[in-house]
Design a protein around this motif. Structure first.
Motif, PDB file in Angstrom:
ATOM      1  N   GLN A  49       0.820  -1.220   0.000  1.00 19.40           N
ATOM      2  CA  GLN A  49       0.000   0.000   0.000  1.00 19.40           C
ATOM      3  C   GLN A  49       0.849   1.263   0.000  1.00 19.40           C
ATOM      4  O   GLN A  49       0.504   2.265  -0.628  1.00 19.40           O
ATOM      5  N   ALA A  50       1.986   1.227   0.689  1.00 20.74           N
ATOM      6  CA  ALA A  50       2.835   2.416   0.833  1.00 20.74           C
ATOM      7  C   ALA A  50       3.404   2.891  -0.488  1.00 20.74           C
ATOM      8  O   ALA A  50       3.869   4.032  -0.596  1.00 20.74           O
ATOM      9  N   LEU A  51       3.374   2.047  -1.531  1.00 21.78           N
ATOM     10  CA  LEU A  51       3.958   2.415  -2.819  1.00 21.78           C
ATOM     11  C   LEU A  51       3.041   3.287  -3.666  1.00 21.78           C
ATOM     12  O   LEU A  51       3.458   3.746  -4.734  1.00 21.78           O
ATOM     13  N   HIS A  52       1.828   3.524  -3.221  1.00 19.59           N
ATOM     14  CA  HIS A  52       0.935   4.445  -3.926  1.00 19.59           C
ATOM     15  C   HIS A  52       1.165   5.835  -3.333  1.00 19.59           C
ATOM     16  O   HIS A  52       0.822   6.080  -2.171  1.00 19.59           O
ATOM     17  N   PRO A  53       1.769   6.763  -4.078  1.00 25.74           N
ATOM     18  CA  PRO A  53       2.133   8.055  -3.484  1.00 25.74           C
ATOM     19  C   PRO A  53       0.988   8.778  -2.802  1.00 25.74           C
ATOM     20  O   PRO A  53       1.157   9.322  -1.704  1.00 25.74           O
ATOM     21  N   VAL A  54      -0.192   8.776  -3.415  1.00 24.72           N
ATOM     22  CA  VAL A  54      -1.308   9.532  -2.851  1.00 24.72           C
ATOM     23  C   VAL A  54      -1.877   8.818  -1.633  1.00 24.72           C
ATOM     24  O   VAL A  54      -2.152   9.439  -0.600  1.00 24.72           O
ATOM     25  N   ALA A  55      -2.052   7.500  -1.732  1.00 24.66           N
ATOM     26  CA  ALA A  55      -2.577   6.752  -0.589  1.00 24.66           C
ATOM     27  C   ALA A  55      -1.636   6.862   0.607  1.00 24.66           C
ATOM     28  O   ALA A  55      -2.082   7.035   1.748  1.00 24.66           O
ATOM     29  N   ARG A 188       0.899  -0.318 -11.859  1.00 26.91           N
ATOM     30  CA  ARG A 188       2.313  -0.282 -11.479  1.00 26.91           C
ATOM     31  C   ARG A 188       3.075   0.945 -11.992  1.00 26.91           C
ATOM     32  O   ARG A 188       3.894   1.507 -11.247  1.00 26.91           O
ATOM     33  N   PRO A 189       2.827   1.434 -13.210  1.00 27.93           N
ATOM     34  CA  PRO A 189       3.572   2.618 -13.666  1.00 27.93           C
ATOM     35  C   PRO A 189       3.348   3.862 -12.808  1.00 27.93           C
ATOM     36  O   PRO A 189       4.188   4.776 -12.826  1.00 27.93           O
ATOM     37  N   SER A 190       2.256   3.913 -12.055  1.00 24.16           N
ATOM     38  CA  SER A 190       1.977   5.100 -11.239  1.00 24.16           C
ATOM     39  C   SER A 190       2.467   4.958  -9.807  1.00 24.16           C
ATOM     40  O   SER A 190       2.301   5.870  -8.999  1.00 24.16           O
ATOM     41  N   LEU A 191       3.104   3.842  -9.474  1.00 26.22           N
ATOM     42  CA  LEU A 191       3.586   3.607  -8.116  1.00 26.22           C
ATOM     43  C   LEU A 191       5.011   4.123  -7.958  1.00 26.22           C
ATOM     44  O   LEU A 191       5.759   4.235  -8.926  1.00 26.22           O
ATOM     45  N   ALA A 192       5.380   4.431  -6.727  1.00 27.40           N
ATOM     46  CA  ALA A 192       6.723   4.945  -6.458  1.00 27.40           C
ATOM     47  C   ALA A 192       7.045   4.815  -4.983  1.00 27.40           C
ATOM     48  O   ALA A 192       6.156   4.817  -4.127  1.00 27.40           O
ATOM     49  N   SER A 193       8.339   4.718  -4.700  1.00 28.21           N
ATOM     50  CA  SER A 193       8.802   4.698  -3.313  1.00 28.21           C
ATOM     51  C   SER A 193       9.122   6.128  -2.899  1.00 28.21           C
ATOM     52  O   SER A 193      10.246   6.602  -3.051  1.00 28.21           O
ATOM     53  N   THR A 194       8.144   6.830  -2.383  1.00 28.76           N
ATOM     54  CA  THR A 194       8.320   8.212  -1.948  1.00 28.76           C
ATOM     55  C   THR A 194       8.974   8.240  -0.562  1.00 28.76           C
ATOM     56  O   THR A 194       9.033   7.218   0.128  1.00 28.76           O
ATOM     57  N   PRO A 195       9.459   9.411  -0.127  1.00 29.46           N
ATOM     58  CA  PRO A 195       9.991   9.499   1.243  1.00 29.46           C
ATOM     59  C   PRO A 195       8.985   9.045   2.295  1.00 29.46           C
ATOM     60  O   PRO A 195       9.360   8.413   3.290  1.00 29.46           O
ATOM     61  N   ALA A 196       7.700   9.320   2.068  1.00 32.92           N
ATOM     62  CA  ALA A 196       6.682   8.880   3.021  1.00 32.92           C
ATOM     63  C   ALA A 196       6.586   7.363   3.052  1.00 32.92           C
ATOM     64  O   ALA A 196       6.387   6.763   4.119  1.00 32.92           O
ATOM     65  N   ALA A 197       6.742   6.718   1.895  1.00 29.82           N
ATOM     66  CA  ALA A 197       6.708   5.249   1.845  1.00 29.82           C
ATOM     67  C   ALA A 197       7.878   4.657   2.607  1.00 29.82           C
ATOM     68  O   ALA A 197       7.727   3.687   3.356  1.00 29.82           O
ATOM     69  N   VAL A 198       9.062   5.238   2.410  1.00 23.60           N
ATOM     70  CA  VAL A 198      10.258   4.737   3.103  1.00 23.60           C
ATOM     71  C   VAL A 198      10.099   4.886   4.615  1.00 23.60           C
ATOM     72  O   VAL A 198      10.448   3.980   5.384  1.00 23.60           O
ATOM     73  N   ARG A 199       9.554   6.036   5.041  1.00 25.45           N
ATOM     74  CA  ARG A 199       9.325   6.217   6.485  1.00 25.45           C
ATOM     75  C   ARG A 199       8.311   5.207   7.002  1.00 25.45           C
ATOM     76  O   ARG A 199       8.450   4.685   8.120  1.00 25.45           O
ATOM     77  N   TRP A 237       8.992  -6.833  -8.104  1.00 23.84           N
ATOM     78  CA  TRP A 237       8.865  -5.450  -8.596  1.00 23.84           C
ATOM     79  C   TRP A 237       8.714  -4.464  -7.437  1.00 23.84           C
ATOM     80  O   TRP A 237       9.203  -3.333  -7.504  1.00 23.84           O
ATOM     81  N   ALA A 238       8.029  -4.893  -6.365  1.00 20.05           N
ATOM     82  CA  ALA A 238       7.871  -4.014  -5.202  1.00 20.05           C
ATOM     83  C   ALA A 238       9.186  -3.873  -4.449  1.00 20.05           C
ATOM     84  O   ALA A 238       9.550  -2.774  -4.009  1.00 20.05           O
ATOM     85  N   ARG A 239       9.926  -4.958  -4.304  1.00 20.00           N
ATOM     86  CA  ARG A 239      11.228  -4.868  -3.626  1.00 20.00           C
ATOM     87  C   ARG A 239      12.177  -3.957  -4.399  1.00 20.00           C
ATOM     88  O   ARG A 239      12.951  -3.198  -3.811  1.00 20.00           O
ATOM     89  N   ARG A 240      12.112  -4.019  -5.726  1.00 20.77           N
ATOM     90  CA  ARG A 240      12.970  -3.153  -6.535  1.00 20.77           C
ATOM     91  C   ARG A 240      12.632  -1.682  -6.307  1.00 20.77           C
ATOM     92  O   ARG A 240      13.523  -0.829  -6.286  1.00 20.77           O
ATOM     93  N   MET A 241      11.358  -1.366  -6.132  1.00 16.66           N
ATOM     94  CA  MET A 241      10.973   0.020  -5.888  1.00 16.66           C
ATOM     95  C   MET A 241      11.553   0.533  -4.570  1.00 16.66           C
ATOM     96  O   MET A 241      11.843   1.721  -4.429  1.00 16.66           O
TER      97      MET A 241
END
Length: 291
Positions: A49-55, A188-199, A237-241
Motif C-alpha cells: 500500500q505504501a507504494l501508492h504516493p497519494v494513498a 504499477r507505472p503510477s507507483l513509487a517509493s516516496t519518502p513517506a513510503a520509506v518512512r 517489482w515491489a522490492r525493486r521500488m
C-alpha cells in the motif's frame, strides 16, 4: 464465475444471515483469515500500500502523533478487519460506517504528483482493498494453505462484499485472480517509493517500544524478523521500488520461512494465533448450530 454465490446485501438480511456475518464458516474467507499466515499477509499488504504516493500521503499526513499511538492504531485496524469478517452483519456495517465517517473528514495534496485528494476517493479505497486481497491470498497460498484455483477466485469474489462495505464502487472491484492481477499490471507505472513510503516501511520494521521491553525481552528482534520476512514476501517489482530487490534465492527462502512460521503456530493452541474476535465468531456459529 457463474458458479459463485451472489454477493450478500449490505443493507437487508434475516436474523440467520446476520448471525453468520457477510462470509460465514463455509467461506474461503473464514478459512484464510483464521490461518496463522493471515497476519503476515496483512503486514505485507501495508508494505505494498505504501507504494501508492497519494494513498501513502493520506496515511502520513493524517497520522500526527502516530508514533505515540502506533500499537493502538495497528490494533484498531486489525479489529476492524476481523469484525468485518467474523462479526455479525450488524457489527460489520456499524464498524465500516465508523471508519467511513472518519475517512470522510481527511484530505490533502500529495507533493510529488500535485494531486488534491480525499482519503475516501474511490480509487484510493480500491487500491487499499486490492492490496489487502492480493497480499493475504498470495501469502496464504505460499504458506501452504490448500487452495485450488477455483477457491482462490472465490476468495477474491467474496471480498467484493468487504469492498462494498467501505464504499468502493462495485463495478471497479476485481472478482477473480486474473482481474486482480490485471489491476496491478495497470497501476504499477503510477507507483513509487516516496519518502513517506520509506518512512512507513521503517516504522513497520522499528515500531515504538518501551525501553524495558526492548532490553528485557526479545520483542525487538522477533518483530524485526517478522517484518523482514514480510518484506521478502513482496513481489520482486515491489522490492525493486524500495531498492532492495533481494538475492536470487530470496523468494524461495521467504517461502520456506513462511511455511516454518505457519507450521510452528499450527502446533500451538488456536488462541495463540486467533484473536478473541475470530474465536467469538466461530463460537457464535457453533452455539446456534447446536441449539
Amino acid at each position: 464465475m457463474s458458479r459463485l454465490a451472489p454477493l450478500p446485501s449490505p443493507d437487508d438480511w434475516t436474523e440467520e444471515q446476520d448471525r453468520l456475518g457477510f462470509f460465514g464458516p463455509g467461506s474461503v474467507t473464514w478459512r484464510i483469515h483464521s490461518d496463522p499466515a493471515y497476519h503476515l499477509g496483512a503486514m505485507r499488504s501495508l508494505m505494498v500500500q505504501a507504494l501508492h504516493p497519494v494513498a501513502m500521503d493520506g496515511v502520513a499526513r493524517n497520522s500526527e502523533g502516530f508514533k505515540n499511538d502506533w500499537w493502538m492504531r495497528m490494533t484498531r485496524t486489525g479489529q476492524y478487519m476481523e469484525t468485518a469478517v467474523y462479526g455479525t452483519r450488524t457489527e460489520a456495517r456499524r464498524m465500516a460506517a465508523r471508519v467511513r465517517g472518519y475517512h470522510r473528514k481527511l484530505s490533502g495534496v500529495e507533493e510529488t504528483t500535485g494531486r488534491a485528494y480525499r482519503v475516501d476517493d474511490p480509487d484510493l479505497l480500491l487500491w487499499v482493498h486490492n492490496c489487502a486481497v492480493e497480499s493475504i491470498l498470495s501469502t496464504a497460498r505460499r504458506a501452504g494453505v490448500a487452495l485450488s484455483d477455483e477457491e482462490a477466485d472465490r476468495y477474491v469474489h467474496e471480498q467484493v462484499a468487504f469492498a462494498h462495505l467501505v464504499g468502493v464502487p462495485l463495478e471497479t472491484v476485481p472478482r477473480s485472480v486474473a482481474e486482480l492481477d490485471a489491476y496491478f499490471d495497470a497501476i504499477r507505472p503510477s507507483l513509487a517509493s516516496t519518502p513517506a513510503a520509506v518512512r512507513g516501511i521503517r516504522d513497520l520494521f522499528l515500531p515504538p517500544m518501551p525501553g524495558w521491553l526492548q532490553v528485557l525481552t526479545p520483542a525487538r528482534p522477533v518483530w524485526g524478523s517478522l517484518a523482514g520476512l514480510c518484506f521478502a514476501l513482496l513481489p520482486a517489482w515491489a522490492r525493486r521500488m524500495y531498492s532492495l530487490p533481494g538475492l536470487a534465492l530470496t523468494d524461495a527462502a521467504a517461502t520456506a520461512g513462511l511455511r516454518a512460521f505457519r507450521a510452528a503456530f499450527l502446533a500451538l493452541p488456536e488462541r495463540a494465533y486467533r484473536s478473541p474476535i475470530v474465536r467469538a465468531g466461530y463460537a457464535r456459529v457453533a452455539e446456534a448450530s447446536a441449539a
